[in-house]
Design a protein around this motif. Structure first.
Motif, PDB file in Angstrom:
ATOM      1  N   ASP A 165       0.834  -1.202   0.000  1.00 14.27           N
ATOM      2  CA  ASP A 165       0.000   0.000   0.000  1.00 14.27           C
ATOM      3  C   ASP A 165       0.869   1.252   0.000  1.00 14.27           C
ATOM      4  N   LEU A 166       1.955   1.238   0.756  1.00 13.18           N
ATOM      5  CA  LEU A 166       2.858   2.382   0.791  1.00 13.18           C
ATOM      6  C   LEU A 166       3.544   2.572  -0.556  1.00 13.18           C
ATOM      7  N   ASN A 167       3.920   1.435  -1.182  1.00 14.22           N
ATOM      8  CA  ASN A 167       4.514   1.522  -2.517  1.00 14.22           C
ATOM      9  C   ASN A 167       3.546   2.156  -3.505  1.00 14.22           C
ATOM     10  N   ALA A 168       2.296   1.688  -3.471  1.00 20.57           N
ATOM     11  CA  ALA A 168       1.282   2.201  -4.394  1.00 20.57           C
ATOM     12  C   ALA A 168       0.968   3.663  -4.105  1.00 20.57           C
ATOM     13  N   TYR A 169       1.046   4.063  -2.843  1.00 18.98           N
ATOM     14  CA  TYR A 169       0.814   5.470  -2.485  1.00 18.98           C
ATOM     15  C   TYR A 169       1.878   6.355  -3.115  1.00 18.98           C
ATOM     16  N   VAL A 170       3.139   5.943  -3.037  1.00 20.44           N
ATOM     17  CA  VAL A 170       4.228   6.707  -3.643  1.00 20.44           C
ATOM     18  C   VAL A 170       4.063   6.778  -5.155  1.00 20.44           C
ATOM     19  N   ASP A 171       3.523   5.706  -5.753  1.00 21.02           N
ATOM     20  CA  ASP A 171       3.377   5.632  -7.209  1.00 21.02           C
ATOM     21  C   ASP A 171       2.072   6.230  -7.721  1.00 21.02           C
ATOM     22  N   ASP A 172       1.241   6.813  -6.834  1.00 22.54           N
ATOM     23  CA  ASP A 172      -0.063   7.360  -7.244  1.00 22.54           C
ATOM     24  C   ASP A 172      -0.947   6.280  -7.853  1.00 22.54           C
ATOM     25  N   GLN A 173      -0.924   5.069  -7.282  1.00 23.61           N
ATOM     26  CA  GLN A 173      -1.674   3.959  -7.836  1.00 23.61           C
ATOM     27  C   GLN A 173      -2.829   3.509  -6.933  1.00 23.61           C
ATOM     28  N   LEU A 174      -3.170   4.309  -5.926  1.00 25.09           N
ATOM     29  CA  LEU A 174      -4.243   3.928  -5.005  1.00 25.09           C
ATOM     30  C   LEU A 174      -5.531   4.654  -5.340  1.00 25.09           C
TER      31      LEU A 174
ATOM     32  N   GLU B  19      -0.435   9.067  12.056  1.00 23.13           N
ATOM     33  CA  GLU B  19      -0.182   8.551  13.397  1.00 23.13           C
ATOM     34  C   GLU B  19       1.225   7.985  13.541  1.00 23.13           C
ATOM     35  N   ARG B  20       2.021   8.018  12.450  1.00 24.77           N
ATOM     36  CA  ARG B  20       3.370   7.455  12.472  1.00 24.77           C
ATOM     37  C   ARG B  20       4.322   8.437  11.781  1.00 24.77           C
ATOM     38  N   PRO B  21       4.775   9.476  12.490  1.00 27.25           N
ATOM     39  CA  PRO B  21       5.610  10.522  11.873  1.00 27.25           C
ATOM     40  C   PRO B  21       6.881   9.988  11.231  1.00 27.25           C
ATOM     41  N   GLU B  22       7.513   8.957  11.810  1.00 29.86           N
ATOM     42  CA  GLU B  22       8.759   8.456  11.236  1.00 29.86           C
ATOM     43  C   GLU B  22       8.508   7.806   9.875  1.00 29.86           C
ATOM     44  N   VAL B  23       7.436   7.012   9.782  1.00 24.89           N
ATOM     45  CA  VAL B  23       7.096   6.400   8.488  1.00 24.89           C
ATOM     46  C   VAL B  23       6.689   7.483   7.489  1.00 24.89           C
ATOM     47  N   ALA B  24       5.930   8.480   7.953  1.00 21.64           N
ATOM     48  CA  ALA B  24       5.503   9.566   7.073  1.00 21.64           C
ATOM     49  C   ALA B  24       6.703  10.336   6.532  1.00 21.64           C
ATOM     50  N   ALA B  25       7.702  10.563   7.384  1.00 23.49           N
ATOM     51  CA  ALA B  25       8.895  11.280   6.935  1.00 23.49           C
ATOM     52  C   ALA B  25       9.613  10.494   5.847  1.00 23.49           C
ATOM     53  N   GLN B  26       9.690   9.167   5.989  1.00 22.60           N
ATOM     54  CA  GLN B  26      10.336   8.339   4.962  1.00 22.60           C
ATOM     55  C   GLN B  26       9.549   8.389   3.659  1.00 22.60           C
ATOM     56  N   ILE B  27       8.224   8.344   3.752  1.00 21.72           N
ATOM     57  CA  ILE B  27       7.391   8.420   2.558  1.00 21.72           C
ATOM     58  C   ILE B  27       7.611   9.750   1.847  1.00 21.72           C
ATOM     59  N   MET B  28       7.698  10.845   2.603  1.00 25.95           N
ATOM     60  CA  MET B  28       7.904  12.156   1.993  1.00 25.95           C
ATOM     61  C   MET B  28       9.252  12.228   1.278  1.00 25.95           C
ATOM     62  N   LYS B  29      10.277  11.587   1.840  1.00 21.17           N
ATOM     63  CA  LYS B  29      11.576  11.543   1.170  1.00 21.17           C
ATOM     64  C   LYS B  29      11.456  10.809  -0.163  1.00 21.17           C
ATOM     65  N   ASP B  30      10.733   9.676  -0.160  1.00 23.88           N
ATOM     66  CA  ASP B  30      10.556   8.914  -1.394  1.00 23.88           C
ATOM     67  C   ASP B  30       9.766   9.706  -2.429  1.00 23.88           C
ATOM     68  N   LEU B  31       8.737  10.428  -1.965  1.00 20.15           N
ATOM     69  CA  LEU B  31       7.950  11.256  -2.889  1.00 20.15           C
ATOM     70  C   LEU B  31       8.802  12.361  -3.493  1.00 20.15           C
ATOM     71  N   ARG B  32       9.670  12.947  -2.669  1.00 17.43           N
ATOM     72  CA  ARG B  32      10.523  14.020  -3.187  1.00 17.43           C
ATOM     73  C   ARG B  32      11.485  13.490  -4.254  1.00 17.43           C
ATOM     74  N   VAL B  33      12.119  12.343  -3.976  1.00 17.68           N
ATOM     75  CA  VAL B  33      13.038  11.764  -4.959  1.00 17.68           C
ATOM     76  C   VAL B  33      12.297  11.393  -6.233  1.00 17.68           C
ATOM     77  N   ARG B  34      11.082  10.814  -6.068  1.00 15.02           N
ATOM     78  CA  ARG B  34      10.286  10.469  -7.252  1.00 15.02           C
ATOM     79  C   ARG B  34       9.982  11.693  -8.092  1.00 15.02           C
ATOM     80  N   ASP B  35       9.571  12.786  -7.436  1.00 14.68           N
ATOM     81  CA  ASP B  35       9.215  14.000  -8.176  1.00 14.68           C
ATOM     82  C   ASP B  35      10.428  14.639  -8.821  1.00 14.68           C
ATOM     83  N   GLU B  36      11.596  14.581  -8.151  1.00 17.71           N
ATOM     84  CA  GLU B  36      12.811  15.121  -8.752  1.00 17.71           C
ATOM     85  C   GLU B  36      13.184  14.339 -10.005  1.00 17.71           C
ATOM     86  N   LEU B  37      13.029  13.018  -9.938  1.00 23.78           N
ATOM     87  CA  LEU B  37      13.317  12.199 -11.117  1.00 23.78           C
ATOM     88  C   LEU B  37      12.357  12.520 -12.253  1.00 23.78           C
ATOM     89  N   ARG B  38      11.070  12.620 -11.940  1.00 22.82           N
ATOM     90  CA  ARG B  38      10.092  12.913 -12.981  1.00 22.82           C
ATOM     91  C   ARG B  38      10.320  14.286 -13.593  1.00 22.82           C
TER      92      ARG B  38
END
Length: 257
Positions: free
Chosen positions: A11-20, A34-53
């Protein structure tokens, strides 16, 4: 309507990929809030994804085909979201390589690179500055009484906004609720020391993000702003130095975790 299905890595993978689907995205965002540490990691992945795109979508410059293919491979690898940092490092290397070839093609081997301006602040920061100035105006009017009553639990119940814990010795001079695009916002007028005024502005900006403290200057006012989940905050002052204001904002933000 939401389901009772647990949030999985897929689900987290699909969230990063805009597939949900929208409903599942809401469930994932509730999980992340409810999980700031996981959210911070997701935001890092989203930023890298957007920079690549962004690098792949920029057709105004000439980039080697090999570099573009490498970036595509990295983007596909990132969609599987490994828990190790190797993909983030590889993505950063690819971006540096692409930037080097762009500079080489546009300016030659010894040309100077262009400085990229910082992005403008979110809309809620300008709202915070306006609220701060309105408060200063109210403070100068004897017909506008200040509301010193401060009940964090009541504010949370009425606005769904959690306010940070204030340092000992700080006094709440005024409490106001303002309208905003996505519901009510809250402003506290604070007195950390005798004669000093700070404004703490909190709002739900209508988007989910984890944003560390950044600074914004507007004429003679400064704002240190940040976002945790679906709530955003801005600390505004006309007297504190920028570094001091940012440090104070970081201390306040830590009380929210």
């Amino acid at each position: 309507m939401t389901s009772n299905d647990p949030i999985l890595e897929t689900d987290l993978n699909a969230y990063v990929d805009d597939q949900l689907a929208v409903g599942r995205r809401i469930e994932v965002e509730a999980y992340l809030s409810e999980r700031p540490e996981v959210a911070a990691q997701i935001m890092k992945d989203l930023r890298v994804r957007d920079e690549l795109r962004l690098a792949l979508a920029d057709h105004r410059t000439v980039t080697r085909q090999e570099t573009r293919e490498a970036a595509r491979l990295l983007e596909r690898a990132l969609s599987h979201r490994r828990v190790f940092s190797v993909f983030r490092r590889a993505a950063a290397i690819a971006l540096f390589i692409a930037a080097g070839w762009v500079a080489h093609a546009a300016l030659g081997p010894f040309g100077a690179t262009q400085v990229v301006a910082s992005t403008p602040p979110p809309a809620f920061v300008e709202e915070a500055v306006r609220a701060h100035r309105t408060t200063l105006l109210r403070d100068s009017m004897t017909s506008q009484p200040e509301i010193e009553t401060f009940d964090p639990a009541e504010i949370r119940s009425a606005t769904a906004i959690v306010l940070p814990d204030l340092p000992k010795g700080w006094t709440v001079i005024d409490t106001q609720v303002f309208p905003s695009a996505y519901g009510p916002s809250v402003e506290l007028v604070l007195e950390p020391a005798k004669g000093e005024r700070l404004s703490l502005f909190a709002v739900r900006p209508g988007s989910f993000a984890v944003q560390h403290v950044l600074l914004f200057h507007a004429d003679n006012a400064r704002a240190a702003y940040w976002q945790i989940g679906d709530a955003a905050y801005a600390l505004v002052s006309e007297s504190r130095k920028a570094d001091d204001l940012a440090d104070t904002a970081r201390d306040l933000s830590r009380t929210l975790y």
